[in-house]
Scaffold this motif. Structure first.
Motif, mmCIF file in Angstrom:
data_model
loop_
_atom_site.group_PDB
_atom_site.id
_atom_site.type_symbol
_atom_site.label_atom_id
_atom_site.label_comp_id
_atom_site.label_asym_id
_atom_site.label_seq_id
_atom_site.Cartn_x
_atom_site.Cartn_y
_atom_site.Cartn_z
ATOM 1 N N ILE A 2 0.826 -1.199 0.000
ATOM 2 C CA ILE A 2 0.000 0.000 0.000
ATOM 3 C C ILE A 2 0.865 1.255 0.000
ATOM 4 O O ILE A 2 0.549 2.200 -0.718
ATOM 5 N N PRO A 3 1.987 1.306 0.773
ATOM 6 C CA PRO A 3 2.817 2.520 0.702
ATOM 7 C C PRO A 3 3.331 2.803 -0.707
ATOM 8 O O PRO A 3 3.414 3.963 -1.116
ATOM 9 N N GLN A 5 1.808 2.107 -3.507
ATOM 10 C CA GLN A 5 0.670 2.658 -4.243
ATOM 11 C C GLN A 5 0.383 4.089 -3.791
ATOM 12 O O GLN A 5 0.134 4.965 -4.614
ATOM 13 N N ASP A 6 0.432 4.318 -2.470
ATOM 14 C CA ASP A 6 0.149 5.656 -1.939
ATOM 15 C C ASP A 6 1.145 6.697 -2.448
ATOM 16 O O ASP A 6 0.797 7.855 -2.629
ATOM 17 N N MET A 7 2.390 6.287 -2.678
ATOM 18 C CA MET A 7 3.402 7.212 -3.184
ATOM 19 C C MET A 7 3.338 7.352 -4.702
ATOM 20 O O MET A 7 4.069 8.142 -5.282
ATOM 21 N N GLY A 8 2.472 6.571 -5.329
ATOM 22 C CA GLY A 8 2.323 6.652 -6.773
ATOM 23 C C GLY A 8 3.518 6.118 -7.542
ATOM 24 O O GLY A 8 3.760 6.531 -8.675
#
Length: 162
Positions: A2-3, A5-8
């Motif tokens: 998830i991190p 993905q969260d950072m793109g």
């Protein structure tokens, strides 16, 4: 994951184990992810494929977590047999072993390093010592199950701890 993905970040992370579907495994062989989380057993199978050089040829790092747990096991022996094959497929491959609980870091480094290359050992600051307190209650703990749930009411009531 998830991190990431969260950072793109455009990084694909996948896992591969005995539980991974055949469809997913086939897709990973055709289009390997940037990061593959796997087991020694699955790595051995990957290395046995005819197309292993294409699947793993771009590999730059192998990170082994909980190295101390593998060092004295058949799974660890299997992994140590796979690493030279990986190194042959991927010149310049770097190994990183992680372990929070090692009795003898030099021995573990010697086990993990590609012979005769020395292995750097990095140690982190362990941080502050743990601060444990014990909740004292009038209630007897259960014989099994329940964990600390029996003491929640006493803790909420402000029972003294020690």
């Amino acid at each position: 994951m998830i991190p990431i993905q969260d950072m793109g970040l455009a990084i694909r992370v996948e896992d591969r184990s005995g539980d991974t579907s055949q469809t997913r495994k086939k897709a990973q062989r055709a289009d390997p992810p940037h990061i593959l989380l796997t087991t020694p057993e699955s790595l051995a199978l990957l290395l046995s494929y005819e197309d292993a050089p294409q699947i793993l040829g771009g590999l730059q790092r192998v990170v082994v977590d909980e190295l101390h747990a593998l060092a004295e096991s058949k799974r660890g022996d299997q992994l140590m047999l796979c690493l030279p094959r990986l190194a042959a497929l991927c010149p310049g491959l770097r190994r990183v072993g992680l372990s929070a609980t090692v009795d003898d870091p030099p021995a573990l480094a010697q086990y993990f390093a590609p012979h005769p290359t020395p292995c750097a050992i990095l140690t982190a600051d362990p941080g502050p010592a743990p601060d444990f307190t014990m909740l004292r209650t009038q209630t007897t703990p259960p014989w099994s199950g329940g964990g600390g749930r029996y003491a929640i009411k006493a803790d909420l009531a402000g029972a003294p701890s020690q």
